[in-house]
Write an enzyme that holds these catalytic residues in place. Sequence first.
Site, short mmCIF file in Angstrom:
data_model
loop_
_atom_site.label_atom_id
_atom_site.label_comp_id
_atom_site.label_asym_id
_atom_site.label_seq_id
_atom_site.Cartn_x
_atom_site.Cartn_y
_atom_site.Cartn_z
N SER A 307 0.78 -1.24 0.00
CA SER A 307 0.00 0.00 0.00
C SER A 307 0.81 1.30 0.00
CB SER A 307 -0.93 0.04 1.22
OG SER A 307 -1.83 -1.03 1.12
N ILE A 308 2.11 1.23 0.24
CA ILE A 308 2.95 2.44 0.12
C ILE A 308 2.73 3.05 -1.27
CG2 ILE A 308 5.35 3.22 -0.08
CD1 ILE A 308 5.43 2.38 2.60
#
Length: 584
Positions: A307-308
């Site tokens: 999700s970064i």
Amino acid sequence: GYMRKKRYIFFSVTLIIMFLLLIARLVQLQLIETESYSKHHINLIEESVAQRTQEIIIDDGRGQFLDRNNQPLTYSEKSVLILFPFLKTMRWDSGKIASILEVSEDQLLDQIDKAKEPFVFSEIDPLILSDEQVEQINHLKIPGVFAVRKKFIEKNPLAAQFIGITGEQAETFLKRYPDKKGMQNQKIGITGLQKQFDEFLLPDGASKLVYHVDAMGGPLFGINVKYTGPSNPFFPVNIQTTLNKDLQDKLEKLVDQYKIKKGGVLLMDIEKNEILADVSRPKINPKHPYENNAVENLMLKQQIPGSIFKTVVAAASIETGVVKENETFPCSEDLYGKPTERALGDLNFDESFSASCNRAFGDLAKRLKGKDPNLLEEYAKKLGLIGKISWQGDVYHFTDFRQLREDEGQVFSKEDSKVDDNFVAQTGIGQQEVRVTPLAVANMMATIARGGERQAAKAVSAIKYQDGTTMMDFPKQGNKDDSISKVTAMKLQGMLRHVVTSNQGTGRWFQNLPYEVAGKSGTAETGIYNENNQQLHNKWFAGYFPFNQPKYALVVVNLGVPENEGGINPLFSDIIQSIYEYDQ
């Protein structure tokens, strides 16, 4: 008589051939391969001198590494006592030396008695002398007894992978430096900065105390010990890194305290985009550096980010206008419209980011693809998340010199991946072919914190002469063109802050820290399973702080751990606490 004659001729020819072979061998030894003999590239001249001398090296002459405040990272200098074994055949004032050292005379004589070559006097570790002791010992002018400053190379240096290792590799040496024949038995840089800066670090010659002996090991020219060393006051040069030794030390201790087996931490200074600390695990075992591939600096190796990567999707969505301020996303559904474990309800864009809703960013990635399949890649570049990130440029006769060799990362590895809806949705949440380095993630956070301005990441700030003056600097490298707008950057700053302040935020753990943090979490599925059939995950948190006057960008990553263990929030918190205390 014919047979006998034949035998004589055969015998004579054989003798002549043998003589010729011996002469050829002599020519090889004495004239041709004197400096690089056999496949081991032995320097015969050096070896023959070594047989007639007793010597002790005080400094191998290779350049070393300093931190940003000129603290030595790879060595320490200590005043020690050096004793030569020929003392056992002489009468000398051993009692006086023992009393200056405050050790028993027996212990002193015992060590000399056992010695075959010159040695540093010690009980177990080297006995470190005070300036006064050095003065008193050298004042006595006893042959074979010297108090000197000696360089000790760190066995377990800080930032081991970042700095890199050296070794003797004669073949590599001769490939790299064909014009330096005869020097191939020196150490050369094999990985890290040692390799990148090798040509600057090569020694001019070692400094040593040399003593000539006869075949029995007795003194050859009386008892006269010479100091030999390069007389050049400028070389070898030292490499001044951007690291902060104190912070590097604190962060290594914390990473080990939390037992990170694979992964590490990267800390950057936002204003100058310089690396302040780089911790990579597994640790290097100095005896077997290649074990577990520990020589690799994992902070420069690409990994799956999870999700970064939503930060990139958010930036592209804001700037291209594919997202509306007030629209909501069905965050109780997954990418394919099935119910999810975390039923988050309907969330708007900002809330979707702080709660890290997959559905929203899968949908946005598909919208972006509809507009232009290359947008995700373009924005990853604009944020400094993929491509060449570290400083590169012309240095003396090197064109395109690179300080670091980091992986360049990727969003897609195949062209047709860009146009497949399901694939693109998965890409939007940082899965599939997305690969980025921890260095790049820190670089992206620093870029956003600076308002969208991209800069090359620096690992080295200067090359310094031996006397401390500067040989060359590495100037700041900006990248004005092709960046996100200031408005987009400000919007992203707010969203990264909400990850921490929002009650559903994946960074709410960091609400009570002494510095206000902004950042983004990531948990990536690796598709690899352990022996208990648990899927392994990469766990990330990346951010910057203090929020209102950004100073530090920080990335922490734990690679290949089961979903329910190896969380990094406590480590991230402790690091911020530790940096805050250091700054105070």
